[in-house]
Enzyme design. Sequence first.
Site, PDB file in Angstrom:
ATOM      1  CB  ALA A  47      -0.921  -0.008   1.218  1.00 11.50           C
ATOM      2  CG  ASP A 160      -4.563  -9.429  10.022  1.00 10.91           C
ATOM      3  OD1 ASP A 160      -5.587 -10.146   9.993  1.00 10.91           O
ATOM      4  OD2 ASP A 160      -4.118  -8.834   9.019  1.00 10.91           O
TER       5      ASP A 160
END
Length: 710
Positions: A47, A160
């Site tokens: 990203a 996560d």
Amino acid sequence: MRGHLNRSRAGDNKARNVMISKHRSNRARSLEDKYSVNWGTVLGEGAYGEVFLAKNRQTRTEVALKKINKQYTESVLFKTETEALLKIHENGGHPNICGLRDMYENKSHYFLVFDLVPGGEMFEHLINYGAYSEADASRLMREVASALAFLHGINVVHADLKPENIMLSSSMTSDGTIKIVDFGSAVSLTDEERLQNELRKSFKARANGTTAYWSPERFEQVSDAAAPADMWGVGVVLFIMLAGVHPYDLECNATDDDIAVTMCTNPNPPISPYLDDISDSAVDLIQKLLEPDPTKRLNAADMLKHPWVTGETASRTKITNSDRKLFKYENFRAEIESGIFQAMLTPPSEMAGGTDIIKKAFDVFDAEGKGFVTSGDVSKVVKESTGKDVSMDSKSKNLSLSEFSKLAFSELKYQHYNRNDIIVTAGDLGSSMFFIRSGMVELITDSGLSVCTLKVGEFFGEECVLQVDKMRSSTVKCCTPVDLIEITQDDFERFTSSSTGGKVLLETAFCAKTLGNTKSLIRCCHNIQRFNVRAGTIIYSEQSTGDSMYLIEEGVVDMTQSGKRAFSVKAGEVFGERALLTQMPREATAICAEDCILSEIRGEDFLAVLESSPETAQALRDINRKRMFKQAASSAANRSFSLPNLQKAFDAVDANGDGYLNYEEIRQVVLKLDSTYPEDELTELMKSIDLNSDSEISFKEFEQIFKWCM
């Protein structure tokens, strides 16, 4: 063209080391000083920037370099990940976490240097190869549990965990080890915040992660992700590894929202028919990890003790001919263990967090990187480590990392300690040594002085296997959660029964570590004087009285006798301590071979510090006996004691020319150099270099003993 332009920009806007400014590193001050970057090879894009292939200029180790534009660095995701990575780095790293090695910046970008993990995502392995065997899954889950025990012990929650964020160090499951990646959703707390169950106030972030791997309590949004949430994620991953499907998406067609509804409606995982073919112990572990109540859910430290994770019950899985496969290697267990032990003693790699000890030993045998060990590999390593030729059936089955671990390490003790635990105490009798598989420990003297810290791949307590009924020289305290392999006296005797190589390596490492510890103790002394000395300056003269010792900060000092150089002492080493320890005159003249920076420590200050560590003082005396012998052999050979001259030095001492050195030959050369040298010191000298206690020293022993202090 893009690679050329990027390379030009990097050169015009030099990246400096950020970790130095934060007192986290003293490495190269610019990116280009330490790494060569292939700006034309993009490993991936995220990203916030691209990832490039780079190489450490000194070690030639390949790494991954993430280039991030500073316009993105105010984002919560970047700050969250960087804070977690720096905290992991400060605590020594972990071999099963993709670690941050270095961090640089220029005017426009940050450059983050990571371990290179070429094996790809576990998710890809699941797609390509299907569910794992229990043997492979057990080993990999042990590595995940170890990494999580470390993270939770330093107050970091990954938040996560999913197959995509669990990568493998190799493209082959047979020899791949776990690397946990992506800390963009991590929760990093101070001790105080952990106790108060609050997030850092520097920036308020609520960890997101992937809802398909969320635990039930996270949907209630009562608090941010905590350690039990990670353990739930592990349970989901393990279910997928063994069953091949997500426990709350059994048809493989549900959205994340569908999974959330299913899990919140009935959080208990389905067992039949999806887990009918796996062991009861594996089912028990899954149920304890997927316990809906976070207060009852298995934690990482307890997961490490579960019999399926330790491999005790996972071995029930039927792997074709596995017992017969290992049996063919059993006849050579002693020789194989000797080779493995020597591999474990080699210095740890530069990889952030180190390399797992078992994988390091496996890679020594699998030198070609095939992903498995053959009978030929075993024969080669055994020959190199023991000198013995072993005749193995060339049709013997190849060993995967799991099978290699079972063969080589099944009889050893694995131990887990929490942060601040005391592993051993100075002054206690010891009969074992320890290898650090993960975490970081601190060595403390009996009087409370901190000597040093040890990290992954290093070891401690070796003095207690080198000598029977030896007292511990240091108290060892856990700075982080720590995983250890314990080597008992019996293990050590077994490892060295077929070869003295392991004992020599351990003696060598112990001597080197003792010198390192001595330098740490020296820095605890008062009234240290640091000064510059020009080349050719005499620091002290042969036969003079010694009232100081010295640490070389920069430069080289030659030790001469009767005007001839015996050997040299380099930066980072000490000299002059023998006169203080033995109360005898200087045995040589010390002359600066080049401009030097020296630290001088007065004798009374040094001896006062050594009183806090009698074991270090004793080890220093042993080192000085060996140095005395070096000087005597150098004098007898009429040449400096250096690697090219070792054979000539040996021959000069070997008066009868039989290829072995005996006590009388050693005694004669030492007394020729110093007629006042005490007989009891000569006896101790012989003991320290006669490693196999056969009253004679071969050239191979001689070479191995003295290589460390060239």
